[in-house]
Motif scaffolding. Structure first.
Motif, PDB file in Angstrom:
ATOM      1  N   ALA A  93       1.025  10.665  15.158  1.00 42.47           N
ATOM      2  CA  ALA A  93       1.701  11.341  14.043  1.00 42.47           C
ATOM      3  C   ALA A  93       2.167  10.347  12.983  1.00 42.47           C
ATOM      4  O   ALA A  93       2.485   9.193  13.302  1.00 42.47           O
ATOM      5  N   THR A  94       2.215  10.827  11.724  1.00 41.88           N
ATOM      6  CA  THR A  94       2.575   9.968  10.581  1.00 41.88           C
ATOM      7  C   THR A  94       3.883   9.211  10.828  1.00 41.88           C
ATOM      8  O   THR A  94       3.958   8.007  10.587  1.00 41.88           O
ATOM      9  N   ASN A  95       4.899   9.945  11.294  1.00 42.79           N
ATOM     10  CA  ASN A  95       6.183   9.291  11.575  1.00 42.79           C
ATOM     11  C   ASN A  95       6.186   8.786  13.020  1.00 42.79           C
ATOM     12  O   ASN A  95       6.141   9.582  13.957  1.00 42.79           O
ATOM     13  N   ARG A 114       6.372   1.849   7.726  1.00 40.51           N
ATOM     14  CA  ARG A 114       5.712   0.668   8.330  1.00 40.51           C
ATOM     15  C   ARG A 114       4.917   1.174   9.527  1.00 40.51           C
ATOM     16  O   ARG A 114       5.115   0.717  10.651  1.00 40.51           O
ATOM     17  N   ASN A 115       3.992   2.105   9.266  1.00 42.14           N
ATOM     18  CA  ASN A 115       3.324   2.779  10.389  1.00 42.14           C
ATOM     19  C   ASN A 115       1.925   2.240  10.701  1.00 42.14           C
ATOM     20  O   ASN A 115       1.092   2.926  11.269  1.00 42.14           O
ATOM     21  N   VAL A 116       1.662   0.983  10.271  1.00 40.98           N
ATOM     22  CA  VAL A 116       0.576   0.143  10.799  1.00 40.98           C
ATOM     23  C   VAL A 116      -0.848   0.509  10.389  1.00 40.98           C
ATOM     24  O   VAL A 116      -1.689  -0.368  10.226  1.00 40.98           O
ATOM     25  N   ILE A 117      -1.142   1.787  10.228  1.00 46.46           N
ATOM     26  CA  ILE A 117      -2.554   2.166  10.088  1.00 46.46           C
ATOM     27  C   ILE A 117      -2.704   3.461   9.311  1.00 46.46           C
ATOM     28  O   ILE A 117      -1.808   4.308   9.314  1.00 46.46           O
ATOM     29  N   HIS A 118      -3.815   3.591   8.637  1.00 45.55           N
ATOM     30  CA  HIS A 118      -4.201   4.823   7.934  1.00 45.55           C
ATOM     31  C   HIS A 118      -5.510   5.340   8.511  1.00 45.55           C
ATOM     32  O   HIS A 118      -6.391   4.556   8.852  1.00 45.55           O
ATOM     33  N   GLY A 119      -5.628   6.666   8.593  1.00 48.12           N
ATOM     34  CA  GLY A 119      -6.912   7.267   8.969  1.00 48.12           C
ATOM     35  C   GLY A 119      -7.174   8.501   8.135  1.00 48.12           C
ATOM     36  O   GLY A 119      -6.232   9.280   7.869  1.00 48.12           O
TER      37      GLY A 119
HETATM   38  P1  RTP Z   1      -2.101   7.839   6.170  1.00 54.46           P
HETATM   39  O1  RTP Z   1      -2.615   8.565   4.952  1.00 54.46           O
HETATM   40  O2  RTP Z   1      -1.526   6.477   5.872  1.00 54.46           O
HETATM   41  O3  RTP Z   1      -3.024   7.871   7.334  1.00 54.46           O
HETATM   42  O4  RTP Z   1      -0.861   8.659   6.671  1.00 54.46           O
HETATM   43  P2  RTP Z   1      -0.763  10.178   6.922  1.00 54.46           P
HETATM   44  O5  RTP Z   1      -1.948  10.936   6.441  1.00 54.46           O
HETATM   45  O6  RTP Z   1      -0.404  10.292   8.366  1.00 54.46           O
HETATM   46  O7  RTP Z   1       0.495  10.527   6.014  1.00 54.46           O
HETATM   47  P3  RTP Z   1       0.583  10.898   4.466  1.00 54.46           P
HETATM   48  O8  RTP Z   1       1.477  12.079   4.365  1.00 54.46           O
HETATM   49  O9  RTP Z   1      -0.752  10.932   3.810  1.00 54.46           O
HETATM   50  O10 RTP Z   1       1.400   9.663   3.931  1.00 54.46           O
HETATM   51  C1  RTP Z   1       0.762   8.456   3.644  1.00 54.46           C
HETATM   52  C2  RTP Z   1       1.639   7.300   4.048  1.00 54.46           C
HETATM   53  O11 RTP Z   1       2.820   7.307   3.267  1.00 54.46           O
HETATM   54  C3  RTP Z   1       3.888   6.789   4.022  1.00 54.46           C
HETATM   55  N1  RTP Z   1       4.958   7.766   4.072  1.00 54.46           N
HETATM   56  N2  RTP Z   1       6.219   7.466   3.883  1.00 54.46           N
HETATM   57  N3  RTP Z   1       9.014   7.562   3.548  1.00 54.46           N
HETATM   58  C4  RTP Z   1       8.371   8.667   3.859  1.00 54.46           C
HETATM   59  O12 RTP Z   1       8.912   9.731   4.028  1.00 54.46           O
HETATM   60  C5  RTP Z   1       6.914   8.590   4.007  1.00 54.46           C
HETATM   61  N4  RTP Z   1       6.098   9.599   4.259  1.00 54.46           N
HETATM   62  C6  RTP Z   1       4.859   9.072   4.304  1.00 54.46           C
HETATM   63  C7  RTP Z   1       3.380   6.495   5.413  1.00 54.46           C
HETATM   64  O13 RTP Z   1       3.024   5.111   5.475  1.00 54.46           O
HETATM   65  C8  RTP Z   1       2.152   7.369   5.490  1.00 54.46           C
HETATM   66  O14 RTP Z   1       1.227   6.875   6.431  1.00 54.46           O
END
Ligand code: RTP
Length: 151
Positions: A93-95, A114-119
């Motif tokens: 999960a994102t968080n 600081r969640n290390v990786i994107h997919g």
């Molecule tokens: P990613 O694109 O990096 O794989 O992450 P994701 O789909 O799981 O999440 P997304 O909603 O697309 O958010 C992209 C990245 O933004 C950062 N984030 N920060 N501070 C906050 O509330 C917050 N929410 C999201 C995270 O690094 C997230 O992976």
């Protein structure tokens, strides 16, 4: 075998700085997915804004762009059956507070910023992201162990 689904996976600057590149690659590799593209690069602000364009209205957008441009990232293309959805499961999960143990974020991260990786989150977005990060295309090869992974 027809071209299989591909996903864009990126190890973010914290993952690179913390020495998690090998561990992360190993998880995708051991699952059976095929590495099709691999680049270590430090991206510019404008490139990060393009990659995260969908999130430009979010309050964390500025911090996110600063974070992903703060050091080198490892951009990858992984291929395999269902790799987009399964890749997201491997990542968690994102968080990270909600990521299950055993996932990359569940095992290695604490803060969402600081969640290390994107997919990639969909096959369509994977295609767009691969076109953005690998404009010259990826490597065209097949694993010779395919019969031991797919029936
Ligand atoms: P990613 O694109 O990096 O794989 O992450 P994701 O789909 O799981 O999440 P997304 O909603 O697309 O958010 C992209 C990245 O933004 C950062 N984030 N920060 N501070 C906050 O509330 C917050 N929410 C999201 C995270 O690094 C997230 O992976």
């Amino acid at each position: 075998m027809a071209t299989m689904e591909q996903s864009f996976i990126m190890i973010k600057p914290d993952g690179v700085q913390r020495g998690l590149v090998g561990e992360i690659i190993a998880r995708f590799e051991k699952k059976g997915f095929t590495l099709k593209g691999l680049r270590l690069m430090q991206i510019e602000k404008s490139f990060a804004e393009k990659h995260y364009a969908d999130l430009s209205a979010k309050p964390f957008f500025g911090g996110l762009v600063e974070y992903v441009t703060s050091g080198p990232v490892v951009a990858m293309v992984w291929e395999g059956k269902g790799v987009v959805e399964t890749g997201r499961k491997i990542i968690g999960a994102t968080n990270p507070a909600a990521s299950a143990p055993g996932t990359i974020r569940g095992d290695f991260a604490i803060d969402v910023g600081r969640n290390v990786i994107h997919g990639s989150d969909s096959v369509d977005n994977a295609k767009k992201e691969i076109a953005l990060w690998f404009p010259d295309g990826v490597v065209d090869w097949q694993k010779s162990v395919h019969p031991w992974i797919y029936e």
